[in-house]
Enzyme design. Structure first.
Site, mmCIF file in Angstrom:
data_model
loop_
_atom_site.group_PDB
_atom_site.id
_atom_site.type_symbol
_atom_site.label_atom_id
_atom_site.label_comp_id
_atom_site.label_asym_id
_atom_site.label_seq_id
_atom_site.Cartn_x
_atom_site.Cartn_y
_atom_site.Cartn_z
ATOM 1 N N HIS A 122 1.655 -5.212 0.266
ATOM 2 C CA HIS A 122 1.512 -4.438 -0.962
ATOM 3 C C HIS A 122 0.161 -3.720 -1.039
ATOM 4 C CE1 HIS A 122 -1.252 -7.385 -2.872
ATOM 5 N NE2 HIS A 122 -0.560 -8.271 -2.169
ATOM 6 N N ASP A 123 0.189 -2.521 -1.581
ATOM 7 C CA ASP A 123 -1.013 -1.725 -1.839
ATOM 8 C C ASP A 123 -1.754 -1.311 -0.574
ATOM 9 O OD1 ASP A 123 -1.123 -1.894 -4.909
ATOM 10 O OD2 ASP A 123 -1.072 -4.016 -4.345
ATOM 11 N N GLY A 140 -2.060 -7.672 1.976
ATOM 12 C CA GLY A 140 -2.194 -6.701 0.908
ATOM 13 C C GLY A 140 -3.517 -5.973 0.913
#
Length: 259
Positions: A122-123, A140
């Site tokens: 994520h991100d 992440g």
């Protein structure tokens, strides 16, 4: 040109699919997914949203793209995956959307190759022309610069930045930032030189590679403090674009560079 969608594919009514996209048997396209023209989704691939897949992308069988993150902070908020053009996502790769605690989206540029069973958490932000070799994994909040190559089974700790044109060897464990142009390997990544072969393939001149080599030696071979090394690197050629990229990849580090 008309769509070529297999009758067993499951496509949410809210998905936006360009006219010439190909979707194979048993593929699943979820809500709020946009797929650009010329893209191809192979059998059993899963694309979830909200996600934007650019033009001429190729997602292979059993890949999962745009899935919600398992990050425990994630509570179902609307977050995104945004992918550019001409990306190839090979078999079994996984790419997660962002979290509201950071960017709110995962960003992937154009012309990237994400090989089998690689993972993008994520991100993450991936530039252009990058390669993630089989089973490489980004936690992440990882940033990967243009033209970087991560060797097979490379593991990257959260919030690490990999500089442009950097290269990691097989099984590298990256817990600190890797400056632009630098090659790294080892369970705890150690600097091994500059990615000179990659630079030659991309048209860098002998003079440019020599400048980068000088900068690397000042940073890693002279046992200088970081600030002292940066002063001497700037003095090599204040107007040199490649040295500016090298310096900025160090100066912009928030986690600290591999050294």
């Amino acid at each position: 040109m008309t769509q070529n969608i297999h009758p067993t594919a499951i496509i949410d009514p809210s998905a936006t699919i360009a006219a010439d996209v190909e979707i194979g048997p048993y593929a699943i396209i979820g809500p709020q997914v946009t797929i650009g023209k010329g893209s191809r989704i192979e059998s059993h691939a899963v694309v979830k949203g909200p996600s934007i897949i650019g033009e001429n992308c190729h997602i292979f069988q059993f890949a999962t793209v745009g899935e919600a993150t398992p990050d425990l902070k994630y509570q179902g908020e609307e977050t995104w995956l945004k992918m550019g053009d001409r990306n190839v996502v090979r078999e079994g790769a996984t790419i997660h959307r962002g979290t509201v605690q950071d960017l709110g989206e995962t960003r992937i540029g154009s012309d990237n190759l994400i090989m089998a069973y690689a993972h993008v958490g994520h991100d993450c932000v991936i530039g252009d022309h990058c390669i993630l070799v089989n089973n490489s994994s980004l936690a992440g909040h990882v940033w990967v610069g243009d033209w970087a190559i991560l060797g097979g089974y490379t593991l990257v700790h959260q919030r690490v930045k990999i500089g442009a044109h950097a290269f990691t060897g097989f099984g590298t464990g990256v817990s600190m930032d890797v400056p632009a142009f630098v090659t790294a390997s080892g369970h705890r990544a150690e600097p091994k030189g500059i990615n000179s072969e990659g630079l030659k393939r991309r048209g860098y001149t002998a003079e440019q590679i020599a400048n980068i080599t000088k900068a690397y030696k000042l940073l890693y071979r002279r046992k200088l403090k970081l600030d002292e090394a940066l002063v001497q690197i700037r003095a090599i050629d204040p107007n040199c674009e490649e040295l500016g990229l090298f310096i900025s990849s160090i100066a912009d580090s928030t986690r600290g560079i591999m050294r």
